[in-house]
Design an enzyme around this catalytic site. Structure first.
Site, PDB file in Angstrom:
ATOM      1  NE  ARG A 135      -3.553   0.323   2.665  1.00 20.17           N
ATOM      2  CZ  ARG A 135      -3.369   1.349   3.456  1.00 20.17           C
ATOM      3  NH1 ARG A 135      -2.340   1.350   4.451  1.00 20.17           N
ATOM      4  NH2 ARG A 135      -4.309   2.759   3.373  1.00 20.17           N
ATOM      5  CE  LYS A 201       2.415  -5.875   5.628  1.00 16.97           C
ATOM      6  NZ  LYS A 201       2.776  -4.411   4.795  1.00 16.97           N
ATOM      7  NE  ARG A 342       2.754   2.633  11.205  1.00 14.34           N
ATOM      8  CZ  ARG A 342       2.142   2.306  10.031  1.00 14.34           C
ATOM      9  NH1 ARG A 342       0.942   1.728  10.176  1.00 14.34           N
ATOM     10  NH2 ARG A 342       2.727   2.391   8.823  1.00 14.34           N
TER      11      ARG A 342
END
Length: 344
Positions: A135, A201, A342
């Site tokens: 992204r 991630k 975040r």
């Protein structure tokens, strides 16, 4: 014995076809003489040496011993379309699977094929991507064999606006697959990340759509999933990362799934989710997605495309997949797109 040192490849480089062919000869972790390798592939011994030079830059440990030849101590688990089809069983007919040694981006190629009329269910998987995209124009970094990177084309009889929430639905499919394989600690982060150990991630999702405002539409679903941590690539990665290898550490009886089996399990779950989404939209999956959101009911900082930030409590998502944030000014809704989340 000489062990080739590990390094970090230039992001624009990729392997030559001959190098892939030679590496496939070294899957048994045994020594193979340069002469034997040359005979098998009908090339010179010098060509063998030249083609294997520099493979350490891709996270491989290649040993070269005079008089014995070459040995690859950590060969990749190569993707095999026939094996994936076998694991898919009765669902194999839904997919047309093609595997590439290298591509800049599977999404880019599949978008081109979609525009040319490629059917729904086309899958392009890549052993080594040199220009993977995430992204907001970010790069997706993966080494050889340490990740599963692929793109799936799916066609809908829906208009483009009806596709809202699809990236979150794909996240649910990944969670279902990972949980079925014992990775019960995998969680989601809005809008399109899967988190693993230490909230690093584990996987990313990139959707790119084509079509008319009134339908039909076609979506290329790009997925990158880390099987092991690409240590040689860590200097290029600007965020915490996780892998299936990290997740199974300390989990008795749970191992990292074989790559082709993992691929088939993900494709099976994607098929179920995509059919469900086509019939009922994201609304039918909303509660399931929220139950796996790592930051649900936590105070977060939302980064907006224009540089502004919003602080609030993540209260879930709408039936279209937009984030609901409880701020000092009340409940606010933020749509997917150029929004990043975040933890505060």
């Amino acid at each position: 014995m000489k062990a080739v040192r590990m390094g970090a490849p230039h992001p624009c480089t990729t392997m030559k076809p001959l190098t892939f062919a030679l590496l496939r000869q070294l899957v048994d972790r045994k020594f193979h003489s340069g002469e034997m390798l040359a005979q098998r592939l009908g090339i010179s011994r010098a060509s063998v040496s030249n083609a294997l030079h520099g493979v350490e830059d891709y996270g491989l440990a290649l040993y070269s011993v005079p008089g014995r030849g070459y040995c690859l101590s950590n060969p990749p688990q190569w993707l095999d379309a026939a094996l994936i089809v076998h694991h898919l069983g009765g669902q194999a007919g839904q997919y047309q699977i093609e595997i590439f040694d290298s591509l800049p981006s599977s999404n880019t190629l599949l978008l081109q094929r979609a525009a040319q009329g490629a059917p729904s269910g086309n899958v392009l998987a890549v052993e080594l991507q040199s220009g993977g995209r995430g992204r907001l124009g970010r790069s997706w970094h993966s080494g050889l064999g340490n990740a599963l990177t692929f793109s799936l084309l799916w066609r809908f009889e829906l208009d483009l606006s009806a596709l809202s929430g699809l990236s979150l639905a794909v996240g649910v499919a990944l969670i279902r697959a990972l949980h079925a394989l014992g990775m019960v600690n995998a969680r989601l982060k809005w809008p399109n990340d899967v988190l693993g150990s230490n909230d690093g991630k584990l996987a990313g999702i990139l959707l790119e759509a084509q079509g008319d405002m009134l339908g039909p539409s076609a979506v290329v679903i790009g997925i990158g999933l880390n099987l092991s941590t690409p240590k040689h690539l860590l200097p290029q990665i600007d965020q915490p990362v996780s892998s299936l290898e990290d997740m199974v550490a300390g989990m008795p009886g749970i191992n990292v799934p074989e790559r082709n089996y993992l691929f088939a399990v993900i494709l099976r779950e994607l098929q179920a989710i995509l059919y469900e989404f086509a019939s009922n939209g994201f609304a039918a999956l909303r509660a399931e997605w929220e139950s796996h959101h790592a930051l649900h009911n936590q105070t977060v900082r939302l980064l907006l495309p224009d540089g502004r930030t919003e602080i609030g409590i993540a209260r879930g998502v709408t039936e279209n997949g937009a984030l609901i944030l409880e701020t000092v000014g009340g409940m606010q809704v933020f749509n997917a797109g150029e929004i990043g989340l975040r933890a505060s």
